[in-house]
Design a protein around this motif. Sequence first.
Motif, short mmCIF file in Angstrom:
data_model
loop_
_atom_site.label_atom_id
_atom_site.label_comp_id
_atom_site.label_asym_id
_atom_site.label_seq_id
_atom_site.Cartn_x
_atom_site.Cartn_y
_atom_site.Cartn_z
N ALA A 185 0.85 -1.20 0.00
CA ALA A 185 0.00 0.00 0.00
C ALA A 185 0.87 1.23 0.00
N SER A 186 0.42 2.21 -0.74
CA SER A 186 1.15 3.49 -0.79
C SER A 186 0.32 4.55 -0.07
N SER A 187 0.98 5.46 0.60
CA SER A 187 0.28 6.51 1.35
C SER A 187 1.02 7.81 1.18
N THR A 188 0.25 8.88 1.04
CA THR A 188 0.84 10.22 0.92
C THR A 188 0.80 10.97 2.25
N THR A 189 0.22 10.31 3.27
CA THR A 189 0.10 10.99 4.58
C THR A 189 1.45 10.95 5.28
N THR A 190 1.90 12.14 5.74
CA THR A 190 3.18 12.25 6.44
C THR A 190 2.91 12.33 7.93
N THR A 191 3.45 11.41 8.68
CA THR A 191 3.28 11.40 10.13
C THR A 191 4.53 11.95 10.78
N VAL A 192 4.31 12.97 11.68
CA VAL A 192 5.45 13.58 12.37
C VAL A 192 5.82 12.66 13.52
N PRO A 193 7.05 12.23 13.56
CA PRO A 193 7.46 11.32 14.63
C PRO A 193 7.51 12.05 15.97
N PRO A 194 7.31 11.31 17.08
CA PRO A 194 7.41 11.95 18.40
C PRO A 194 8.83 12.42 18.68
N ARG A 195 8.93 13.42 19.53
CA ARG A 195 10.24 13.92 19.94
C ARG A 195 10.62 13.22 21.25
N GLN A 196 11.83 12.72 21.29
CA GLN A 196 12.30 11.99 22.45
C GLN A 196 13.01 12.91 23.44
N TYR A 197 12.64 12.69 24.70
CA TYR A 197 13.29 13.41 25.79
C TYR A 197 13.94 12.40 26.73
N ALA A 198 14.35 12.86 27.87
CA ALA A 198 15.12 11.98 28.76
C ALA A 198 14.35 10.72 29.11
N ALA A 199 13.05 10.84 29.37
CA ALA A 199 12.29 9.67 29.79
C ALA A 199 10.92 9.60 29.16
N VAL A 200 10.54 10.56 28.33
CA VAL A 200 9.21 10.55 27.72
C VAL A 200 9.34 10.85 26.24
N SER A 201 8.27 10.46 25.54
CA SER A 201 8.14 10.80 24.12
C SER A 201 6.96 11.74 23.97
N VAL A 202 7.11 12.77 23.15
CA VAL A 202 6.09 13.82 23.02
C VAL A 202 5.71 13.97 21.56
N ILE A 203 4.42 13.93 21.32
CA ILE A 203 3.89 14.15 19.97
C ILE A 203 3.72 15.66 19.78
N PRO A 204 4.33 16.24 18.79
CA PRO A 204 4.27 17.70 18.62
C PRO A 204 2.88 18.18 18.22
N PRO A 205 2.61 19.48 18.37
CA PRO A 205 1.32 20.03 17.96
C PRO A 205 1.15 19.94 16.45
#
Length: 393
Positions: A185-205
């Motif tokens: 399957a091909s997809s044109t949707t771009t998913t922004v990866p989470p940003r990694q911090y010391a102990a958590v991962s954060v999904i950007p706005p």
Amino acid sequence: MNPVQIVEAARPEVGTMPPIDRRHLRERIFDAAMRAQSELSPVDLASPNTRASNAARLAALALLGLAAVGGLAYSASRETPGSRATAPSATDVAPSPTLEPTVNTVAQAPLLTTATTTTTPPIPGSGDTPLLLPPERNRLDELAVVRAPLGGSALLLRAPDLSTISLIEVDGLAPAEEPEPDPSASSTTTTVPPRQYAAVSVIPPDEDTPGQYSVEVACGSVSVLDTAGRPAFRPEIDALFNSMRITDGVINIDLPDGWAAISGGRSTDEFVFGLPVEIGNQQVTIMVAQYPDGSLAVAGNDQRQYEPATFNGQQAWVNRDPEDPAAFTLLATVGTTAIRVSARDISLAETEEVINGLTPGDVDEWINRFGSLPVDLDPDIRSCTDQPEFNIV
């Protein structure tokens, strides 16, 4: 000396009888003469020189003589021997007796007393009366009750640059397993990866929700709200994410230097009403949201920026919109109840008067006046054990 002179010489000197005494003496002599005459038989006018008439006249004269002698004796008894009844000098005048003033005693009414009472006025924001109710028979512009989310809580922080940041967590279900990707399957949707911090991962706005970050947790959700329009992942936000540690679902936050926790607590039901009031001949509507046994963080879990203020003599927080300076949003507490007040064209002092004029009440009174609370439409179907919860280290 003849006998008359001898008698006159032996008679003590007698002063002049006072007029009142002379008057009394004349009256007595007259009364004695009239009684003596009435006791005698009628005088025979045809024979006035009879023996009987002469005897009667002699008896009357004798009575008059006796009365005169008695008057002299009375006059002598009124004065001391050797003194004369001369007019007393000014220094001999006896002072008039001083009369005690007559005091009219008037019965005084008893003093007014206040009877003791065991009635205790209700205290707003207490366990028995956690709510403030609008005056009865007042028209309301809005009326709503929002049930608390299951296992939700909030936290309100202040960064070193004096900006406020809200954190909200809500319990939920365990995340569904991601399906295996289909390589064909091909997809044109771009998913922004989470940003990694010391102990958590954060999904950007994203573009639709600027300033809203999502922290990845095993169950439920955690949102961090910054003011829209500020750069994503600015230094204060990066410092906050680096201070987070998640252990068994508990989000421990070791606040960096210069940070402060304004408030935090679990979610509660929200009671909202819009009260129209007249301020300075102008109709103003005050929106009041209440959170019994709640916190300011629950009342202000939004993206507004709050500054410290004083409301009813206590610490409060206020937000003023730069584009509409006449409008404000206030976070304050009344007892154990957190409130959020939104209004415009009214001062904080006038807002205090309106809030202080509300009636303390409980949930039963709210139901009696406005109807039953909405049914909780979300059943408790939480299935994971590690639910998120904030903890300030």
